[in-house]
Design a protein around this motif. Structure first.
Motif, PDB file in Angstrom:
ATOM      1  N   GLU A   1      29.811  -1.798  -5.671  1.00  0.00           N
ATOM      2  CA  GLU A   1      29.087  -2.946  -6.184  1.00  0.00           C
ATOM      3  C   GLU A   1      27.703  -2.520  -6.659  1.00  0.00           C
ATOM      4  O   GLU A   1      27.038  -1.720  -6.013  1.00  0.00           O
ATOM      5  N   ALA A   2      27.294  -3.087  -7.792  1.00  0.00           N
ATOM      6  CA  ALA A   2      25.953  -2.805  -8.305  1.00  0.00           C
ATOM      7  C   ALA A   2      24.930  -3.398  -7.345  1.00  0.00           C
ATOM      8  O   ALA A   2      25.084  -4.527  -6.877  1.00  0.00           O
ATOM      9  N   ARG A   3      23.904  -2.611  -7.042  1.00  0.00           N
ATOM     10  CA  ARG A   3      22.852  -3.066  -6.131  1.00  0.00           C
ATOM     11  C   ARG A   3      21.502  -2.976  -6.824  1.00  0.00           C
ATOM     12  O   ARG A   3      21.279  -2.116  -7.656  1.00  0.00           O
ATOM     13  N   VAL A   4      20.610  -3.862  -6.407  1.00  0.00           N
ATOM     14  CA  VAL A   4      19.256  -3.913  -6.959  1.00  0.00           C
ATOM     15  C   VAL A   4      18.282  -3.666  -5.812  1.00  0.00           C
ATOM     16  O   VAL A   4      18.360  -4.331  -4.775  1.00  0.00           O
ATOM     17  N   GLU A   5      17.367  -2.714  -5.992  1.00  0.00           N
ATOM     18  CA  GLU A   5      16.383  -2.455  -4.947  1.00  0.00           C
ATOM     19  C   GLU A   5      15.289  -3.518  -5.008  1.00  0.00           C
ATOM     20  O   GLU A   5      14.821  -3.897  -6.083  1.00  0.00           O
ATOM     21  N   VAL A   6      14.921  -4.006  -3.825  1.00  0.00           N
ATOM     22  CA  VAL A   6      13.891  -5.033  -3.711  1.00  0.00           C
ATOM     23  C   VAL A   6      12.843  -4.599  -2.695  1.00  0.00           C
ATOM     24  O   VAL A   6      13.040  -3.637  -1.954  1.00  0.00           O
ATOM     25  N   LYS A   7      11.752  -5.344  -2.671  1.00  0.00           N
ATOM     26  CA  LYS A   7      10.706  -5.120  -1.680  1.00  0.00           C
ATOM     27  C   LYS A   7      10.377  -6.468  -1.049  1.00  0.00           C
ATOM     28  O   LYS A   7      10.642  -7.525  -1.618  1.00  0.00           O
ATOM     29  N   VAL A   8       9.785  -6.421   0.143  1.00  0.00           N
ATOM     30  CA  VAL A   8       9.295  -7.649   0.762  1.00  0.00           C
ATOM     31  C   VAL A   8       8.034  -8.014   0.004  1.00  0.00           C
ATOM     32  O   VAL A   8       7.049  -7.278   0.034  1.00  0.00           O
ATOM     33  N   ASN A   9       8.083  -9.139  -0.698  1.00  0.00           N
ATOM     34  CA  ASN A   9       6.928  -9.565  -1.485  1.00  0.00           C
ATOM     35  C   ASN A   9       5.911 -10.279  -0.599  1.00  0.00           C
ATOM     36  O   ASN A   9       4.732  -9.972  -0.636  1.00  0.00           O
ATOM     37  N   PHE A  10       6.386 -11.232   0.195  1.00  0.00           N
ATOM     38  CA  PHE A  10       5.543 -11.900   1.171  1.00  0.00           C
ATOM     39  C   PHE A  10       6.403 -12.780   2.063  1.00  0.00           C
ATOM     40  O   PHE A  10       7.588 -12.974   1.819  1.00  0.00           O
ATOM     41  N   LEU A  11       5.800 -13.272   3.130  1.00  0.00           N
ATOM     42  CA  LEU A  11       6.439 -14.245   4.014  1.00  0.00           C
ATOM     43  C   LEU A  11       5.759 -15.580   3.789  1.00  0.00           C
ATOM     44  O   LEU A  11       4.568 -15.642   3.509  1.00  0.00           O
ATOM     45  N   SER A  12       6.529 -16.652   3.939  1.00  0.00           N
ATOM     46  CA  SER A  12       5.975 -17.984   3.785  1.00  0.00           C
ATOM     47  C   SER A  12       6.621 -18.898   4.811  1.00  0.00           C
ATOM     48  O   SER A  12       7.454 -18.469   5.600  1.00  0.00           O
ATOM     49  N   ILE A  13       6.239 -20.150   4.770  1.00  0.00           N
ATOM     50  CA  ILE A  13       6.792 -21.157   5.668  1.00  0.00           C
ATOM     51  C   ILE A  13       7.365 -22.287   4.821  1.00  0.00           C
ATOM     52  O   ILE A  13       6.719 -22.747   3.879  1.00  0.00           O
TER      53      ILE A  13
ATOM     54  N   THR B   1       1.994 -16.048  -7.365  1.00  0.00           N
ATOM     55  CA  THR B   1       3.176 -15.638  -6.610  1.00  0.00           C
ATOM     56  C   THR B   1       3.232 -16.315  -5.247  1.00  0.00           C
ATOM     57  O   THR B   1       4.293 -16.690  -4.778  1.00  0.00           O
ATOM     58  N   LYS B   2       2.105 -16.523  -4.604  1.00  0.00           N
ATOM     59  CA  LYS B   2       2.105 -17.149  -3.288  1.00  0.00           C
ATOM     60  C   LYS B   2       2.448 -18.630  -3.343  1.00  0.00           C
ATOM     61  O   LYS B   2       2.722 -19.243  -2.333  1.00  0.00           O
ATOM     62  N   ASP B   3       2.455 -19.198  -4.544  1.00  0.00           N
ATOM     63  CA  ASP B   3       2.790 -20.611  -4.692  1.00  0.00           C
ATOM     64  C   ASP B   3       4.227 -20.826  -5.156  1.00  0.00           C
ATOM     65  O   ASP B   3       4.612 -21.940  -5.474  1.00  0.00           O
ATOM     66  N   VAL B   4       5.033 -19.773  -5.215  1.00  0.00           N
ATOM     67  CA  VAL B   4       6.403 -19.882  -5.712  1.00  0.00           C
ATOM     68  C   VAL B   4       7.168 -20.961  -4.972  1.00  0.00           C
ATOM     69  O   VAL B   4       7.831 -21.799  -5.578  1.00  0.00           O
ATOM     70  N   LEU B   5       7.093 -20.983  -3.654  1.00  0.00           N
ATOM     71  CA  LEU B   5       7.861 -21.954  -2.875  1.00  0.00           C
ATOM     72  C   LEU B   5       7.422 -23.381  -3.146  1.00  0.00           C
ATOM     73  O   LEU B   5       8.238 -24.290  -3.129  1.00  0.00           O
TER      74      LEU B   5
ATOM     75  N   PRO C   1      10.302 -19.968   8.805  1.00  0.00           N
ATOM     76  CA  PRO C   1       9.787 -18.853   8.011  1.00  0.00           C
ATOM     77  C   PRO C   1      10.773 -18.473   6.897  1.00  0.00           C
ATOM     78  O   PRO C   1      11.989 -18.608   7.051  1.00  0.00           O
ATOM     79  N   ILE C   2      10.215 -17.993   5.803  1.00  0.00           N
ATOM     80  CA  ILE C   2      11.008 -17.528   4.659  1.00  0.00           C
ATOM     81  C   ILE C   2      10.482 -16.157   4.261  1.00  0.00           C
ATOM     82  O   ILE C   2       9.274 -15.968   4.110  1.00  0.00           O
ATOM     83  N   VAL C   3      11.405 -15.209   4.085  1.00  0.00           N
ATOM     84  CA  VAL C   3      11.013 -13.921   3.537  1.00  0.00           C
ATOM     85  C   VAL C   3      11.360 -13.959   2.050  1.00  0.00           C
ATOM     86  O   VAL C   3      12.434 -14.412   1.658  1.00  0.00           O
ATOM     87  N   VAL C   4      10.413 -13.519   1.245  1.00  0.00           N
ATOM     88  CA  VAL C   4      10.594 -13.502  -0.205  1.00  0.00           C
ATOM     89  C   VAL C   4      10.760 -12.051  -0.627  1.00  0.00           C
ATOM     90  O   VAL C   4       9.836 -11.243  -0.474  1.00  0.00           O
ATOM     91  N   LEU C   5      11.951 -11.732  -1.144  1.00  0.00           N
ATOM     92  CA  LEU C   5      12.251 -10.393  -1.627  1.00  0.00           C
ATOM     93  C   LEU C   5      12.125 -10.394  -3.142  1.00  0.00           C
ATOM     94  O   LEU C   5      12.595 -11.321  -3.802  1.00  0.00           O
ATOM     95  N   LYS C   6      11.506  -9.359  -3.691  1.00  0.00           N
ATOM     96  CA  LYS C   6      11.298  -9.285  -5.134  1.00  0.00           C
ATOM     97  C   LYS C   6      11.860  -7.976  -5.662  1.00  0.00           C
ATOM     98  O   LYS C   6      11.669  -6.917  -5.063  1.00  0.00           O
TER      99      LYS C   6
ATOM    100  N   ALA D   1      10.457 -12.978  11.645  1.00  0.00           N
ATOM    101  CA  ALA D   1       9.298 -13.103  10.752  1.00  0.00           C
ATOM    102  C   ALA D   1       8.085 -12.417  11.373  1.00  0.00           C
ATOM    103  O   ALA D   1       7.343 -11.704  10.690  1.00  0.00           O
ATOM    104  N   ALA D   2       7.894 -12.622  12.669  1.00  0.00           N
ATOM    105  CA  ALA D   2       6.768 -11.985  13.363  1.00  0.00           C
ATOM    106  C   ALA D   2       6.916 -10.462  13.329  1.00  0.00           C
ATOM    107  O   ALA D   2       5.933  -9.746  13.083  1.00  0.00           O
ATOM    108  N   ALA D   3       8.131  -9.965  13.524  1.00  0.00           N
ATOM    109  CA  ALA D   3       8.365  -8.519  13.502  1.00  0.00           C
ATOM    110  C   ALA D   3       8.081  -7.935  12.122  1.00  0.00           C
ATOM    111  O   ALA D   3       7.472  -6.869  11.997  1.00  0.00           O
ATOM    112  N   ILE D   4       8.505  -8.635  11.084  1.00  0.00           N
ATOM    113  CA  ILE D   4       8.255  -8.173   9.721  1.00  0.00           C
ATOM    114  C   ILE D   4       6.763  -8.215   9.423  1.00  0.00           C
ATOM    115  O   ILE D   4       6.189  -7.242   8.918  1.00  0.00           O
ATOM    116  N   GLN D   5       6.122  -9.325   9.751  1.00  0.00           N
ATOM    117  CA  GLN D   5       4.694  -9.478   9.459  1.00  0.00           C
ATOM    118  C   GLN D   5       3.848  -8.458  10.223  1.00  0.00           C
ATOM    119  O   GLN D   5       2.927  -7.869   9.668  1.00  0.00           O
TER     120      GLN D   5
END
Length: 169
Positions: free
Chosen positions: A6-18, A152-156, A25-30, A49-53
């Protein structure tokens, strides 16, 4: 399932939000590369979320947290985390696996995306999303641009409630 084909796309953790409606908590992958700059929102638990942050902020604790313990165990057993992948979305739930290299073999271990992300960050392993999952469940920044480019922080805040309800913790 033939995950390796399967084709895969590499992402990064962009930020966490609520989630402003539920408080979850929501993790935003970009997407790391590409013109579309697609993002994927995944609702996660508070402890993950706490562990990631904490890792993102490079916080040092006097005792290891669960994901630190897992990293230590994996390394002590002579294995290595080579990647993590969000590979499917079924019944409003994302599924992921951690790929371990053990004695020259690759083994995929099923886990929640939030745990996979926390482990990947600690092990400096790449994070992937299967293209089909990102295409069906992700958003491009252009889709979120409704009239003006949001911070970007206002996406949600720019997503409507019907879209937000598609996702579960």
């Amino acid at each position: 399932m033939e995950k390796e084909k399967e084709a895969r796309v590499e992402v990064k953790v962009n930020f966490l939000s609520i989630d402003r409606g539920t408080g979850a908590p929501i993790v935003v992958l970009k997407e790391k590369e590409g013109d579309s700059n697609r993002i994927l929102l995944i609702w996660i638990g508070e402890s993950e979320a706490a562990a990631i942050q904490m890792h993102i902020e490079k916080m040092q604790l006097p005792r290891p947290m669960t994901h630190d313990l897992l990293k230590s165990m994996i390394e002590t057993l002579g294995a290595k985390v080579t990647a993590v992948c969000v590979h499917s979305f079924e019944e409003r739930t994302f599924y992921a696996h951690v790929t371990l290299e053990v004695n020259g073999d690759n083994i995929d271990v099923d886990c929640r995306p939030s745990d996979a992300i926390a482990i990947a960050l600690r092990c400096e392993a790449p994070i992937y999303i299967v293209e089909e999952v990102l295409a069906e469940q992700g958003y491009s920044e252009q889709e979120l641009d409704k009239g003006q480019k949001p911070d970007t922080k206002d996406v949600l805040q720019n997503l409507d409630d019907d879209t937000l309800k598609q996702y579960t913790v």
